[in-house]
Design a protein around this motif. Structure first.
Motif, PDB file in Angstrom:
ATOM      1  N   UNK A  75      91.913  37.613  32.247  1.00  0.00           N
ATOM      2  CA  UNK A  75      90.967  37.690  31.138  1.00  0.00           C
ATOM      3  C   UNK A  75      90.330  36.314  31.002  1.00  0.00           C
ATOM      4  N   UNK A  76      89.010  36.270  31.007  1.00  0.00           N
ATOM      5  CA  UNK A  76      88.263  35.045  30.741  1.00  0.00           C
ATOM      6  C   UNK A  76      87.294  35.349  29.607  1.00  0.00           C
ATOM      7  N   UNK A  77      87.145  34.407  28.685  1.00  0.00           N
ATOM      8  CA  UNK A  77      86.219  34.578  27.569  1.00  0.00           C
ATOM      9  C   UNK A  77      85.140  33.502  27.644  1.00  0.00           C
ATOM     10  N   UNK A  78      83.901  33.890  27.373  1.00  0.00           N
ATOM     11  CA  UNK A  78      82.734  33.019  27.542  1.00  0.00           C
ATOM     12  C   UNK A  78      81.936  32.969  26.249  1.00  0.00           C
ATOM     13  N   UNK A  79      81.585  31.757  25.822  1.00  0.00           N
ATOM     14  CA  UNK A  79      80.701  31.602  24.670  1.00  0.00           C
ATOM     15  C   UNK A  79      79.920  30.294  24.815  1.00  0.00           C
TER      16      UNK A  79
END
Length: 162
Positions: A75-79
């Motif tokens: 899981x990778x989260x991008x913002x």
């Protein structure tokens, strides 16, 4: 505006700075889509560190991270917030997966989820080990998010070859 990749299409390639909190240490490095090759990837785009829905979403994924790992998925989260903001957010909530910094929202734009004047739409892409989009959800408003159950179900279908 670029359209979001359809199911069955290759995800846009990218390289972004990111960090991972493990125990009390923070490791910063560049994350490339190619790094995930061979494993499914849940790529989560979220509008902002510390906002109510984003916090609830990322905390729920962290609390059930073993369910993703049991299916061999990362899981990778991008913002669009910078690494210092990500570090503060990760430490405050114990987030246990990489947070990536999409400066200028170029990656959100490449994925067709950048909303002018608003930022990235809350979106989740499930990619197979070859970087092909196998499932996606792009929120129009972003006041809710896809549950871990929904994402795990999609990953199980991917594992089972459906």
């Amino acid at each position: 505006m670029t359209r979001a990749p359809e199911v069955g299409a290759a995800a846009p390639d990218f390289a972004l700075p990111g960090l991972l909190l493990s125990s009390d240490a923070v490791r910063r490095r560049e994350y490339r889509l190619a790094d995930a090759k061979g494993r499914p990837l849940v790529l989560v785009f979220y509008p902002g560190d510390g906002t109510m829905v984003c916090t609830k979403q990322l905390c729920s994924y962290t609390s059930e991270l073993d369910r993703f790992k049991d299916l061999g998925a990362d899981v990778w989260a991008v913002s669009p917030q910078d690494l210092d903001s990500h570090e503060k957010f990760a430490r405050k909530h114990g987030l246990a997966f990489p947070l990536l910094y999409d400066e200028g929202q170029a990656v959100a734009a490449a994925f067709g989820i950048r909303a002018p004047g608003v930022g990235p739409r809350r979106s989740v892409f499930v990619l197979d080990g070859d970087g092909v989009v196998r499932w996606r959800h792009i929120a129009l408003v972003g006041l809710t998010f896809r549950s871990t159950d929904t994402l795990v179900e999609q990953l199980a279908l991917l594992r089972d070859g459906r």
